[in-house]
Design a protein around this motif. Structure first.
Motif, PDB file in Angstrom:
ATOM      1  N   THR A   1     -26.556 -16.052 -46.274  1.00  0.00           N
ATOM      2  CA  THR A   1     -26.683 -15.263 -45.059  1.00  0.00           C
ATOM      3  C   THR A   1     -26.854 -13.787 -45.408  1.00  0.00           C
ATOM      4  O   THR A   1     -26.416 -13.340 -46.469  1.00  0.00           O
ATOM      5  CB  THR A   1     -25.446 -15.471 -44.149  1.00  0.00           C
ATOM      6  OG1 THR A   1     -25.604 -14.728 -42.947  1.00  0.00           O
ATOM      7  CG2 THR A   1     -24.169 -15.074 -44.838  1.00  0.00           C
ATOM      8  N   SER A   2     -27.484 -13.054 -44.528  1.00  0.00           N
ATOM      9  CA  SER A   2     -27.748 -11.645 -44.805  1.00  0.00           C
ATOM     10  C   SER A   2     -26.510 -10.771 -44.651  1.00  0.00           C
ATOM     11  O   SER A   2     -26.467  -9.658 -45.183  1.00  0.00           O
ATOM     12  CB  SER A   2     -28.851 -11.124 -43.880  1.00  0.00           C
ATOM     13  OG  SER A   2     -28.453 -11.257 -42.529  1.00  0.00           O
ATOM     14  N   SER A   3     -25.487 -11.268 -43.952  1.00  0.00           N
ATOM     15  CA  SER A   3     -24.268 -10.495 -43.762  1.00  0.00           C
ATOM     16  C   SER A   3     -23.108 -11.442 -43.492  1.00  0.00           C
ATOM     17  O   SER A   3     -23.293 -12.526 -42.942  1.00  0.00           O
ATOM     18  CB  SER A   3     -24.442  -9.528 -42.590  1.00  0.00           C
ATOM     19  OG  SER A   3     -23.311  -8.694 -42.455  1.00  0.00           O
TER      20      SER A   3
ATOM     21  N   GLN B   1     -22.011 -13.022 -38.457  1.00  0.00           N
ATOM     22  CA  GLN B   1     -20.900 -13.127 -39.384  1.00  0.00           C
ATOM     23  C   GLN B   1     -19.835 -14.096 -38.856  1.00  0.00           C
ATOM     24  O   GLN B   1     -19.314 -14.921 -39.610  1.00  0.00           O
ATOM     25  CB  GLN B   1     -20.268 -11.745 -39.627  1.00  0.00           C
ATOM     26  CG  GLN B   1     -21.199 -10.759 -40.276  1.00  0.00           C
ATOM     27  CD  GLN B   1     -22.128 -10.038 -39.298  1.00  0.00           C
ATOM     28  OE1 GLN B   1     -22.264 -10.410 -38.139  1.00  0.00           O
ATOM     29  NE2 GLN B   1     -22.785  -9.003 -39.772  1.00  0.00           N
TER      30      GLN B   1
ATOM     31  N   THR C   1     -24.000 -13.816 -49.877  1.00  0.00           N
ATOM     32  CA  THR C   1     -24.442 -12.824 -48.909  1.00  0.00           C
ATOM     33  C   THR C   1     -24.798 -11.511 -49.597  1.00  0.00           C
ATOM     34  O   THR C   1     -24.562 -11.338 -50.792  1.00  0.00           O
ATOM     35  CB  THR C   1     -23.352 -12.591 -47.835  1.00  0.00           C
ATOM     36  OG1 THR C   1     -23.863 -11.759 -46.811  1.00  0.00           O
ATOM     37  CG2 THR C   1     -22.105 -11.977 -48.432  1.00  0.00           C
ATOM     38  N   ASN C   2     -25.347 -10.609 -48.813  1.00  0.00           N
ATOM     39  CA  ASN C   2     -25.719  -9.283 -49.282  1.00  0.00           C
ATOM     40  C   ASN C   2     -24.457  -8.440 -49.493  1.00  0.00           C
ATOM     41  O   ASN C   2     -23.527  -8.514 -48.710  1.00  0.00           O
ATOM     42  CB  ASN C   2     -26.620  -8.616 -48.244  1.00  0.00           C
ATOM     43  CG  ASN C   2     -27.272  -7.362 -48.742  1.00  0.00           C
ATOM     44  OD1 ASN C   2     -27.303  -7.088 -49.929  1.00  0.00           O
ATOM     45  ND2 ASN C   2     -27.818  -6.583 -47.827  1.00  0.00           N
TER      46      ASN C   2
ATOM     47  N   TYR D   1     -23.372  -5.435 -48.819  1.00  0.00           N
ATOM     48  CA  TYR D   1     -23.538  -4.212 -48.036  1.00  0.00           C
ATOM     49  C   TYR D   1     -22.407  -4.112 -47.039  1.00  0.00           C
ATOM     50  O   TYR D   1     -22.195  -5.056 -46.279  1.00  0.00           O
ATOM     51  CB  TYR D   1     -24.875  -4.191 -47.299  1.00  0.00           C
ATOM     52  CG  TYR D   1     -25.065  -2.917 -46.523  1.00  0.00           C
ATOM     53  CD1 TYR D   1     -25.511  -1.767 -47.167  1.00  0.00           C
ATOM     54  CD2 TYR D   1     -24.743  -2.841 -45.175  1.00  0.00           C
ATOM     55  CE1 TYR D   1     -25.649  -0.587 -46.467  1.00  0.00           C
ATOM     56  CE2 TYR D   1     -24.878  -1.666 -44.475  1.00  0.00           C
ATOM     57  CZ  TYR D   1     -25.332  -0.538 -45.115  1.00  0.00           C
ATOM     58  OH  TYR D   1     -25.454   0.634 -44.430  1.00  0.00           O
TER      59      TYR D   1
ATOM     60  N   ARG E   1     -21.110 -11.924 -53.327  1.00  0.00           N
ATOM     61  CA  ARG E   1     -22.023 -10.908 -52.789  1.00  0.00           C
ATOM     62  C   ARG E   1     -22.942 -10.394 -53.887  1.00  0.00           C
ATOM     63  O   ARG E   1     -22.503 -10.090 -54.988  1.00  0.00           O
ATOM     64  CB  ARG E   1     -21.223  -9.751 -52.205  1.00  0.00           C
ATOM     65  CG  ARG E   1     -20.475 -10.145 -50.952  1.00  0.00           C
ATOM     66  CD  ARG E   1     -19.881  -8.910 -50.274  1.00  0.00           C
ATOM     67  NE  ARG E   1     -19.223  -9.287 -49.052  1.00  0.00           N
ATOM     68  CZ  ARG E   1     -17.955  -9.703 -48.998  1.00  0.00           C
ATOM     69  NH1 ARG E   1     -17.247  -9.761 -50.092  1.00  0.00           N
ATOM     70  NH2 ARG E   1     -17.427 -10.053 -47.851  1.00  0.00           N
TER      71      ARG E   1
ATOM     72  N   PHE F   1     -29.211  -7.723 -52.221  1.00  0.00           N
ATOM     73  CA  PHE F   1     -30.464  -8.333 -51.776  1.00  0.00           C
ATOM     74  C   PHE F   1     -31.538  -7.251 -51.728  1.00  0.00           C
ATOM     75  O   PHE F   1     -31.276  -6.114 -51.348  1.00  0.00           O
ATOM     76  CB  PHE F   1     -30.323  -8.936 -50.383  1.00  0.00           C
ATOM     77  CG  PHE F   1     -29.517 -10.204 -50.313  1.00  0.00           C
ATOM     78  CD1 PHE F   1     -28.931 -10.765 -51.435  1.00  0.00           C
ATOM     79  CD2 PHE F   1     -29.353 -10.846 -49.108  1.00  0.00           C
ATOM     80  CE1 PHE F   1     -28.198 -11.931 -51.367  1.00  0.00           C
ATOM     81  CE2 PHE F   1     -28.621 -12.019 -49.026  1.00  0.00           C
ATOM     82  CZ  PHE F   1     -28.044 -12.562 -50.148  1.00  0.00           C
TER      83      PHE F   1
ATOM     84  N   THR G   1     -34.613  -5.463 -50.067  1.00  0.00           N
ATOM     85  CA  THR G   1     -35.126  -5.299 -48.711  1.00  0.00           C
ATOM     86  C   THR G   1     -36.549  -4.768 -48.812  1.00  0.00           C
ATOM     87  O   THR G   1     -36.772  -3.702 -49.379  1.00  0.00           O
ATOM     88  CB  THR G   1     -34.262  -4.303 -47.927  1.00  0.00           C
ATOM     89  OG1 THR G   1     -32.901  -4.751 -47.953  1.00  0.00           O
ATOM     90  CG2 THR G   1     -34.725  -4.197 -46.491  1.00  0.00           C
TER      91      THR G   1
END
Length: 78
Positions: free
Chosen positions: A7-9, A18, A39-40, A42, A59, A62, A64
């Motif tokens: 997942t991106s977050s 989330q 996940t990323n 960030y 983590r 990623f 972008t």
């Protein structure tokens, strides 16, 4: 079954994606599956690896894509 959720977050960042991802991961663990979330990282101050309420989280940074790829017609990168 071993399940990898990408997942991106993810938590502790707050938001709908989330929360849904966390609920899904915990539900799958309760059903007896082995789950890990990738996940990323960030913001970058978050830990590389941790366990949040029984869910292992890894983590990574990623990549972008920049806007120039969109202007070249590379919408597949978004």
């Amino acid at each position: 079954m071993r399940i990898l959720i990408i997942t991106s977050s993810y938590l502790p960042v707050l938001g709908g994606l989330q929360n849904v991802t966390h609920i899904l991961a915990r539900s799958l663990i309760k059903q007896g599956h082995v789950v890990e979330v990738v996940t990323n990282r960030y913001p970058r101050s978050l830990a590389h690896h941790e366990i949040i309420e029984g869910v292992p989280v890894s983590r990574f940074l990623f990549l972008t894509p920049g806007f120039r790829y969109l202007s070249r017609g590379r919408i597949d990168l978004f």
